[in-house]
Design an enzyme around this catalytic site. Structure first.
Site, short mmCIF file in Angstrom:
data_model
loop_
_atom_site.label_atom_id
_atom_site.label_comp_id
_atom_site.label_asym_id
_atom_site.label_seq_id
_atom_site.Cartn_x
_atom_site.Cartn_y
_atom_site.Cartn_z
N LYS A 79 91.45 2.03 -46.22
CA LYS A 79 90.16 1.74 -45.59
C LYS A 79 89.65 2.98 -44.87
CE LYS A 79 88.08 -1.62 -42.38
NZ LYS A 79 88.35 -2.77 -41.49
N SER A 154 85.68 -6.94 -42.27
CA SER A 154 85.11 -5.65 -42.57
C SER A 154 85.83 -4.87 -43.66
CB SER A 154 85.08 -4.80 -41.29
OG SER A 154 86.38 -4.51 -40.86
N SER A 178 89.29 -9.03 -40.09
CA SER A 178 88.79 -8.07 -41.08
C SER A 178 89.72 -7.78 -42.26
CB SER A 178 88.42 -6.76 -40.40
OG SER A 178 87.20 -6.89 -39.72
#
Lengths: 496, 95
Positions: A79, A154, A178
Site C-alpha cells: 500500500k 482505504s 481499511s
C-alpha cells in the site's frame, strides 16, 4: 503461465519442482498488470526493473537447491502509505506525489528479508482516509468483480490487486477497517492484527493509536504466512509489543471444535443489508455445525462507535498531518510571499477534500473550549467500548459480526455525503478503538454475485485462534470462498 | 451545533489551511452535520469513566540506550526538499 488463484503454497510447490522460476511468475503478473491496470487503477507505481532483478537473484539461489520457505519468491504489493526506500511513496496524495523515502518500513524490510519480491505500490484513499478508495489523487480503484463498484477502502488497491491476481499477497493498513472492508468487498482475506503486533515504523501516520499494518491474501494460510514474517517487536516503534510470536501456520489446524463463538445482537440490527445478514447468519450456523457453541453476547456501546472513532481518528490525524508544510519534503505552493502563506497554500492545494475535512474536524474537537466536550468525552467512551469487548470475551473465545453492512457499493454513490460514507465503518472501527485483532473472510455472495465478508474478532494477541477458525471454515465450506468452483463448474473469481 | 462560515475560517487558520470561499461554505454544512452526529456521545454518562488514550497493553515505554548512532546525513535528509541551499532547507522570508 497462469497465475490465477496462485497461493504461496502453490508457488513454492512449483518453484521446488522447478516447473517455474520466480522471474517467470513475476513477468506473468506484470503482463496482467500491463493489461488490467488502466482499468482497475490498483497500482500507483510499478517497480518492474527492481522486481525482475530481485527475482533473478532469488532464482540463482533456488538453482543451488535452496528450498523456498517463508515468503521466498512471493510477489507482493505494498500500500502506498508504507515507506519503501528508493521507491516513490505518495499516500495517494498530491502533497507527496514525488516523495521518495530514504528508508523502508520495518514490515517492508521483513518482507524483503523473507524473500518477497515487491511488484509496486498500490492505490488507496489519500492518507488512508476513506472507505471507498475514491479519495485518491491518482483516481479511484475499480472493483474487479464489478467495474462500476468501489473496491472498498482505504486499502482498495491492495485488496483489488489480490482479487485480480495482480500480486499474490499485499500489505494494507487498517485504522478503522481499511484492510477488512476492502477485503470484504473484493472477496479476499484481510487481517488487522492486534495494536502493537506489527511495527508501525515507516507507515505514514494517520491515527497513531489506531493504525496497524495488515496482510491481504486469497487464503487464510497466506495471511498467516505473511503475519509470521511481519509480526514482532521493533525498537523503532515504542508501541510495538515485546511479546512472543505464535507459530500461526502450525496453529491453523488447532482444535476449534470447542470454540465458544460470541454473537452480539447489536451487530445484526438496523442498517444491515438483508443479503449480508443472511450470509453471515449462514456462516454462524456453519461454525455451529463445525462444533462451535454459540453464545449471545452484548456490545451495548456499538451504536456510539462511529461518532467516537471519527473524533479520535480526526484529532490524531490533524496532529499527524501538521508535518506536511512544504518545507522538508513534498509539494510546495508557488508564488507565495510569506512563510505562513506558504504553509497554508501548500496544504490547501496539496491535500484533497476528505483529508482537509478530517484535519478541520480534528482541529475543531481539539480546540480550546471544545476539547473536553468532544475529545476527552470520546476518550472516555473509548474506555466503555473497550470494556464491552472485555466483558464479552469472558463468555466467548471469538466474536462474529458482518465486516460491512452492505456488499460493494457503486462508485459515486456515497461520495457527496461524508457522514453516509462514515456509517459504512460501523462494524470495523470499534476493533481499532479497542486495539483488538480481527479478520474478514469471504462467506458468500449477494444476488448480484458480489462477495460478502464475515468478521471474526479475537482478544488481544490471539491471532492464532482467529486464523485457525477462519482457515478451518475455509476448508469446510470452500463454496463460500471465491476461488471455489461453483456447482456449474465455472471458476468463481473475477474473470478479467 | 451549527458551525458557521466564520467558525470554519477560524478552524482553518488553526489548521494552517487557506480554504477557498467555496470550500468554507461546503465545510460549514458538512462539519455541522458530522458534529451533530458526534453529539450522540452526550447520551452517555461518563462522569466516572477514565479516558483511554491508546490500547498499548504494556505499561512500560521502551527507551533505547542513549548512545550516538549514524543519522541519515545532510544530503539524504535534503533529497526530498522542495527548496534547499547550503545544506539547509530554504523557506520564504520569515521576518
Amino acid at each position: 503461465m497462469d497465475v490465477s488463484g496462485l497461493t504461496i503454497e502453490g508457488l513454492h510447490r512449483a518453484l521446488e519442482a522447478r516447473e517455474v522460476t520466480v522471474e517467470e511468475i513475476c513477468k506473468a503478473i506484470f503482463e496482467r498488470i500491463e493489461r488490467l491496470n488502466t482499468t482497475l487503477n490498483v497500482y500507483i507505481t510499478v517497480t518492474y526493473e527492481q522486481a525482475i532483478e530481485r527475482a533473478r537473484e532469488l532464482d540463482a539461489q533456488l538453482s543451488t537447491g535452496y528450498k523456498p520457505t517463508g515468503l521466498y519468491g512471493v510477489p507482493v504489493a505494498i500500500k502506498d502509505n508504507i515507506c519503501t526506500k528508493g521507491i516513490r511513496t505518495t499516500c495517494a496524495s498530491r502533497i507527496l506525489e514525488n516523495f521518495v523515502p530514504p528508508y523502508s518500513a520495518t514490515a517492508v524490510e521483513k518482507l524483503h528479508a523473507a524473500g518477497a519480491v515487491i511488484l509496486g505500490k498500490t492505490n488507496c484513499d489519500e492518507f488512508a482516509m476513506g472507505s471507498s478508495n475514491e479519495n485518491s489523487a491518482f483516481g479511484p480503484v475499480r472493483n474487479p468483480w464489478d467495474l462500476s463498484r468501489v473496491p472498498g477502502g482505504s486499502s482498495g488497491g491492495s485488496a483489488a490487486a489480490v482479487a485480480a491476481d495482480l500480486c499474490v499477497v499485499a500489505l494494507g493498513s487498517d485504522t478503522g477497517g481499511s484492510v477488512r472492508e476492502p477485503a470484504s468487498f473484493c472477496g479476499v482475506v484481510g487481517l488487522k492484527p492486534t495494536y502493537g503486533r506489527v511495527s508501525r515504523y515507516g507507515l505514514v501516520a494517520y491515527g497513531s493509536s489506531l493504525d496497524q499494518i495488515g496482510p491481504i491474501a486469497k487464503t487464510t494460510a497466506d495471511v498467516a504466512r505473511t503475519l509470521q514474517v511481519i509480526a514482532g517487536w521493533d525498537e523503532h516503534d515504542a508501541t510495538s509489543a515485546n511479546l512472543p510470536i505464535d507459530d500461526y501456520l502450525a496453529a491453523l489446524n488447532s482444535d476449534v471444535q470447542s470454540l465458544r463463538l460470541g454473537v452480539p445482537k447489536e451487530a445484526f440490527g438496523v442498517g444491515l443489508a438483508p443479503e449480508v445478514k443472511r450470509a453471515v447468519e449462514t456462516a454462524i450456523a456453519n461454525f455451529e455445525t463445525m462444533g462451535a457453541s454459540l453464545v449471545e453476547v452484548t456490545l451495548p456501546h456499538l451504536e456510539y462507535a462511529i461518532a467516537d472513532y471519527y473524533i479520535i481518528a480526526t484529532a490524531e490525524a490533524s496532529a499527524n498531518l501538521a508535518r506536511f508544510d512544504g518545507v522538508r519534503y513534498g509539494y510546495r505552493a508557488e508564488g507565495v510571499e510569506t512563510l505562513a502563506e506558504m504553509y497554508q497554500k501548500t496544504r490547501d492545494l496539496g491535500f484533497g477534500a476528505e483529508v482537509k475535512r478530517r484535519i478541520m474536524l480534528g482541529t475543531y474537537v481539539l480546540s480550546s473550549g471544545y476539547y473536553d466536550a468532544y475529545y476527552l468525552k470520546a476518550q472516555k467512551v473509548r474506555t466503555l467500548l473497550e470494556q464491552d469487548f472485555r466483558n464479552a470475551f469472558t463468555a466467548c473465545d471469538l466474536i462474529v459480526t458482518p465486516t460491512a453492512p452492505t456488499p460493494a457499493f457503486k462508485l459515486g454513490e456515497k461520495i457527496s455525503d461524508p457522514l453516509e460514507m462514515y456509517l459504512a465503518d460501523i462494524y470495523t472501527v470499534t476493533i481499532n478503538l479497542a486495539g483488538l485483532p480481527a479478520v474478514s473472510f469471504p462467506c458468500g455472495f449477494s444476488s448480484d454475485g458480489l462477495p460478502i465478508g464475515c468478521q471474526l474478532i479475537a482478544p488481544h494477541f490471539q491471532e492464532a485462534r482467529l486464523l485457525a477458525a477462519c482457515h478451518q471454515y475455509e476448508q469446510n465450506y470452500p463454496t463460500a470462498h471465491p476461488s471455489a468452483r461453483t456447482s456449474a463448474g465455472s471458476l468463481r473469481w473475477p474473470s478479467l | 451545533m451549527t458551525i458557521t462560515i466564520d467558525d470554519v475560517a477560524k478552524i482553518a487558520k488553526l489548521a494552517n489551511l487557506a480554504l477557498t470561499e467555496q470550500e468554507k461554505t461546503a465545510f460549514a454544512a458538512q462539519l455541522s452535520a458530522i458534529v451533530d452526529y458526534m453529539e450522540k456521545l452526550n447520551e452517555l454518562d461518563t462522569s466516572n469513566v477514565p479516558p483511554m488514550s491508546h490500547s498499548t497493553l504494556s505499561a512500560e515505554t521502551y527507551l533505547r540506550p542513549d548512545q550516538p548512532r549514524k543519522s541519515l546525513g545532510t544530503e539524504t535528509a535534503l533529497a526530498n526538499a522542495p527548496d534547499a541551499k547550503d545544506d539547509h532547507f530554504r523557506v520564504p522570508k520569515v521576518i
